[in-house]
Write a protein that holds these residues in place. Sequence first.
Motif, short mmCIF file in Angstrom:
data_model
loop_
_atom_site.label_atom_id
_atom_site.label_comp_id
_atom_site.label_asym_id
_atom_site.label_seq_id
_atom_site.Cartn_x
_atom_site.Cartn_y
_atom_site.Cartn_z
N LEU A 107 2.00 4.54 6.05
CA LEU A 107 1.86 3.11 5.74
C LEU A 107 3.19 2.38 5.89
O LEU A 107 3.22 1.23 6.34
N ALA A 122 0.22 12.57 -0.41
CA ALA A 122 0.66 11.23 -0.83
C ALA A 122 1.93 10.81 -0.10
O ALA A 122 2.07 9.64 0.28
N ARG A 176 1.34 7.44 -6.44
CA ARG A 176 0.43 8.59 -6.51
C ARG A 176 1.18 9.92 -6.44
O ARG A 176 0.66 10.95 -6.84
N LEU A 232 0.82 -1.21 0.00
CA LEU A 232 0.00 0.00 0.00
C LEU A 232 0.86 1.26 0.00
O LEU A 232 0.51 2.25 -0.65
N ALA A 233 1.99 1.23 0.70
CA ALA A 233 2.90 2.39 0.70
C ALA A 233 3.48 2.60 -0.70
O ALA A 233 3.61 3.75 -1.16
N ASP A 285 -1.26 17.85 -3.17
CA ASP A 285 -1.55 16.44 -3.44
C ASP A 285 -0.33 15.58 -3.21
O ASP A 285 -0.42 14.46 -2.68
N ARG A 286 0.81 16.06 -3.61
CA ARG A 286 2.05 15.30 -3.42
C ARG A 286 2.41 15.19 -1.94
O ARG A 286 2.89 14.14 -1.50
N VAL A 338 0.88 9.86 3.45
CA VAL A 338 0.20 8.56 3.47
C VAL A 338 1.21 7.44 3.28
O VAL A 338 1.18 6.41 3.98
N ALA A 339 2.15 7.62 2.34
CA ALA A 339 3.17 6.59 2.09
C ALA A 339 4.04 6.38 3.33
O ALA A 339 4.35 5.25 3.69
N CYS A 361 1.98 1.85 -3.49
CA CYS A 361 0.89 2.44 -4.28
C CYS A 361 0.76 3.93 -4.00
O CYS A 361 0.49 4.72 -4.91
N ALA A 362 0.95 4.33 -2.75
CA ALA A 362 0.90 5.76 -2.42
C ALA A 362 2.07 6.51 -3.04
O ALA A 362 1.93 7.66 -3.46
#
Length: 112
Positions: A68, A61, A48, A41-42, A57-58, A64-65, A44-45
Amino acid sequence: MYARHSCYDDNRTPGETGGTGRRSTMTIDIWFFAAVAFFILAFCAVLRILPGPTLNDRLIAVNVAATLACAGALSLTVSAGSLLVLLIAGLLACIVFATTIRISQVRKGAVS
């Protein structure tokens, strides 16, 4: 007679003493699976981060990364039993948090 809901690999009922007291390998495999899932999942982030249209947005992301990745590292700590992974995860979280604060201050114009 008693239902066994313990993660320990010993052959005793709740009222008995003794047994090996070792953790079963199934519990460790579950924590390792959780760590792998968090790392996927990290990743995938991280994917993004590249097409993010704006800096905000960056930043989200990246946060979130990092979150995770820290969750995966904590799961890996439980699985492997090594506190070094926990230390690295804590340092990563602190660095990402400080960087996010700094970038948001520069974007607002509070710090030049």
